[in-house]
Design a protein around this motif. Structure first.
Motif, PDB file in Angstrom:
ATOM      1  N   LEU A 170       0.830  -1.203   0.000  1.00 10.79           N
ATOM      2  CA  LEU A 170       0.000   0.000   0.000  1.00 10.79           C
ATOM      3  C   LEU A 170       0.863   1.250   0.000  1.00 10.79           C
ATOM      4  N   ASN A 171       1.924   1.227   0.772  1.00 13.03           N
ATOM      5  CA  ASN A 171       2.832   2.367   0.835  1.00 13.03           C
ATOM      6  C   ASN A 171       3.499   2.627  -0.510  1.00 13.03           C
ATOM      7  N   LEU A 172       3.820   1.562  -1.234  1.00 10.32           N
ATOM      8  CA  LEU A 172       4.542   1.710  -2.492  1.00 10.32           C
ATOM      9  C   LEU A 172       3.692   2.310  -3.610  1.00 10.32           C
ATOM     10  N   GLN A 173       2.384   2.494  -3.365  1.00 10.93           N
ATOM     11  CA  GLN A 173       1.622   3.302  -4.308  1.00 10.93           C
ATOM     12  C   GLN A 173       2.281   4.672  -4.467  1.00 10.93           C
ATOM     13  N   THR A 174       2.903   5.144  -3.388  1.00  9.17           N
ATOM     14  CA  THR A 174       3.515   6.468  -3.422  1.00  9.17           C
ATOM     15  C   THR A 174       4.755   6.511  -4.303  1.00  9.17           C
ATOM     16  N   SER A 175       5.454   5.366  -4.481  1.00  9.07           N
ATOM     17  CA  SER A 175       6.681   5.392  -5.276  1.00  9.07           C
ATOM     18  C   SER A 175       6.398   5.703  -6.734  1.00  9.07           C
ATOM     19  N   PHE A 176       5.179   5.403  -7.203  1.00  7.48           N
ATOM     20  CA  PHE A 176       4.809   5.738  -8.573  1.00  7.48           C
ATOM     21  C   PHE A 176       4.190   7.130  -8.682  1.00  7.48           C
ATOM     22  N   LEU A 177       3.834   7.743  -7.547  1.00  3.76           N
ATOM     23  CA  LEU A 177       3.109   9.011  -7.582  1.00  3.76           C
ATOM     24  C   LEU A 177       3.908  10.197  -7.074  1.00  3.76           C
ATOM     25  N   SER A 178       4.844   9.962  -6.137  1.00  4.96           N
ATOM     26  CA  SER A 178       5.491  11.087  -5.470  1.00  4.96           C
ATOM     27  C   SER A 178       6.658  11.628  -6.287  1.00  4.96           C
ATOM     28  N   PRO A 179       6.707  12.951  -6.483  1.00  2.00           N
ATOM     29  CA  PRO A 179       7.840  13.560  -7.185  1.00  2.00           C
ATOM     30  C   PRO A 179       9.113  13.472  -6.335  1.00  2.00           C
ATOM     31  N   PRO A 180      10.303  13.636  -6.904  1.00  7.41           N
ATOM     32  CA  PRO A 180      10.551  14.064  -8.285  1.00  7.41           C
ATOM     33  C   PRO A 180      10.616  12.931  -9.306  1.00  7.41           C
ATOM     34  N   ILE A 181      10.857  11.688  -8.868  1.00  6.46           N
ATOM     35  CA  ILE A 181      10.951  10.577  -9.824  1.00  6.46           C
ATOM     36  C   ILE A 181       9.689   9.747  -9.672  1.00  6.46           C
ATOM     37  N   ALA A 182       8.594  10.241 -10.228  1.00  8.59           N
ATOM     38  CA  ALA A 182       7.306   9.557 -10.134  1.00  8.59           C
ATOM     39  C   ALA A 182       6.960   9.050 -11.524  1.00  8.59           C
ATOM     40  N   MET A 183       7.006   7.726 -11.695  1.00  5.72           N
ATOM     41  CA  MET A 183       6.879   7.172 -13.035  1.00  5.72           C
ATOM     42  C   MET A 183       5.502   7.391 -13.639  1.00  5.72           C
ATOM     43  N   ALA A 184       4.437   7.272 -12.829  1.00  2.00           N
ATOM     44  CA  ALA A 184       3.092   7.418 -13.383  1.00  2.00           C
ATOM     45  C   ALA A 184       2.867   8.799 -14.007  1.00  2.00           C
ATOM     46  N   PRO A 185       3.221   9.911 -13.335  1.00  3.46           N
ATOM     47  CA  PRO A 185       3.085  11.214 -13.992  1.00  3.46           C
ATOM     48  C   PRO A 185       3.897  11.332 -15.273  1.00  3.46           C
ATOM     49  N   PHE A 186       5.074  10.728 -15.304  1.00  2.13           N
ATOM     50  CA  PHE A 186       5.877  10.820 -16.526  1.00  2.13           C
ATOM     51  C   PHE A 186       5.279   9.963 -17.651  1.00  2.13           C
ATOM     52  N   TYR A 187       4.701   8.795 -17.293  1.00  2.00           N
ATOM     53  CA  TYR A 187       3.984   8.012 -18.301  1.00  2.00           C
ATOM     54  C   TYR A 187       2.846   8.839 -18.899  1.00  2.00           C
ATOM     55  N   LEU A 188       2.090   9.525 -18.033  1.00  2.00           N
ATOM     56  CA  LEU A 188       0.960  10.320 -18.515  1.00  2.00           C
ATOM     57  C   LEU A 188       1.436  11.504 -19.335  1.00  2.00           C
TER      58      LEU A 188
END
Length: 440
Positions: A375-393
């Motif tokens: 559950l915590n690792l949801q943040t690893s894809f969302l939190s800047p500066p290296i947030a993969m999901a925002p960069f995918y979008l």
């Protein structure tokens, strides 16, 4: 330098190397071999061979390429657009219906693929422009797509849970059962937030136009659901049901899911040799990455433990006189902060094993700890500066959408993840009730 100092130096060098962008798997192997040779001599080469063989013969990891292949085949079956339209018609009159439909589609598609990049990219091409055309606030639309796309690392069949199970020696079947309700809880909280925004601030999520409501009849919605929703749902629940009720091992269920994905693609007339070849190639590339990560992490952790680095960290933590509550807060806070510069693979394979030997000292169940980490690792894809999901979008978004707008959009969803973490810690039965009810 003493052996423990060598171990800590190796850890610091690893963090610096991946921050500079060096390949993770080969950085792990290079540091493990180099420092292992200094501490163990020629024995490190025998250890390298043994660890490589152990990874390649690990039965738990067999399910990874099969689940990944299932995801890529479902992705190429071209049913996501139909699925999104059918769910959109179903929720047509609900406040924030487009965003709710996006989250529901992401949650369902996450169970079929478990691949965050694929889900965010596809929904960024399909749902994000639809929300912008409906005059949704850009930040809200971006947050919905990014947060919904990341559900795949929590909702089974999650590759992340397989990796944690193999690392921690925890049953993947029980991990899947424990993650099911928290995944639904997080999805539900996302939806409640969107509905609340649409109700109290309708300018951010306007209601659909009247012509769309006229088209969203129950007859059409049921027809679209029957053609897109039911086949995919049947495939997903047959795979998960076989695992959760002990009818098949994860590897056997994954093989059944891979075959089902091929049949589903054929039924939708989307099965071609080119798509099959591409899915096999992408599966091979992803699996090779995971396997070499495991080889590198096993060598690294073995050398790190041999040099005494793990003992130094354990002694330091125990000297803090923490209780189980403060230890859990500290561990989750560290994982949360690590999610800013690192991806979940490095966290699971390198840093979570540092915490695992400490769990017995505080009486913490590794199963429960794994779900908290997932559950915590949801943040690893969302939190800047290296947030993969925002960069995918950002890669598929219109040019006028800035990365700053996307980052601002994911911030409320990061807050929701933290709230869910607190709820899960206060009420661990949210995760532990289902595995206890089914397997005990």
């Amino acid at each position: 330098m003493t052996d423990p100092q060598l171990g800590l130096t190796m850890l610091v060098l690893f963090i610096g190397a991946i921050t500079l962008g060096f390949p993770i798997a080969f950085t792990l192997m290079a540091l493990g071999l180099g420092f292992g040779y200094m501490g163990m001599g020629d024995a490190i080469f025998s250890l390298f061979v043994q660890r490589t063989y152990a990874v390649m013969s690990n039965d738990v990891l067999i399910s990874i390429p099969l689940f990944v292949f299932m995801g890529y085949m479902v992705e190429r079956a071209n049913i996501l657009d139909r699925l999104f339209r059918s769910i959109q018609m179903t929720f047509g009159r609900m406040p924030g219906s487009l965003a709710v439909a996006t989250l529901a589609t992401c949650a369902l598609f996450a169970t079929a693929t478990g691949i965050v990049g694929a889900t965010v990219t596809l929904m960024g091409l399909l749902a994000f422009p639809a929300m912008l055309r409906a005059r949704y606030d850009t930040r809200l639309a971006a947050g919905v797509v990014c947060a919904g796309g990341c559900l795949g690392i929590l909702i089974p069949p999650s590759v992340m849970l397989i990796l944690y199970g193999a690392t921690a020696g925890v049953s993947v079947v029980k991990l899947y059962a424990a993650a099911f309700i928290p995944g639904l809880m997080l999805t539900g909280f996302y939806m409640l937030y969107v509905v609340g925004i649409a109700f109290f601030r309708p300018a951010m999520a306007p209601p659909p136009p009247p012509e769309m409501l006229r088209d969203a009849t129950w007859g059409r919605a049921l027809s679209e659901l029957a053609r897109s929703f039911l086949p995919l749902t049947a495939l997903i629940f047959s795979v998960l049901g076989a695992i959760l009720f002990g009818l098949a091992t994860p590897s056997e269920a994954a093989a059944m899911g891979a075959l089902g994905a091929i049949i589903l693609a054929a039924c939708y007339r989307a099965l071609t040799f080119g798509k099959l070849k591409e899915s096999v190639f992408l599966t091979g590339r992803t699996t090779a990455m995971v396997c070499w990560l495991f080889v590198g992490s096993f060598i690294f952790s073995s050398v790190f433990g041999y040099l005494g680095g793990q003992s130094v960290i354990e002694e330091f933590v125990m000297s803090l006189n923490l209780n189980p509550v403060t230890f859990m807060i500290l561990a989750q806070a560290i994982i949360f902060v690590l999610g800013w510069p690192l991806e979940w693979t490095e966290i699971i394979i390198i840093f979570v094993p540092i915490f695992l030997p400490l769990l017995d000292n505080f009486g913490i169940d590794p199963l429960f700890f794994g779900i908290m980490v997932a559950l915590n690792l949801q943040t690893s894809f969302l939190s800047p500066p290296i947030a993969m999901a925002p960069f995918y979008l950002k890669g598929v978004a219109p040019k006028h959408v800035t990365i700053e707008q996307i980052f601002a959009g994911v911030m409320p969803f990061l807050g929701i993840v933290v709230v869910c973490l607190l709820i899960l810690y206060v009420f661990p039965e949210v995760a532990l009730w289902l595995p206890d009810a089914v397997y005990n």
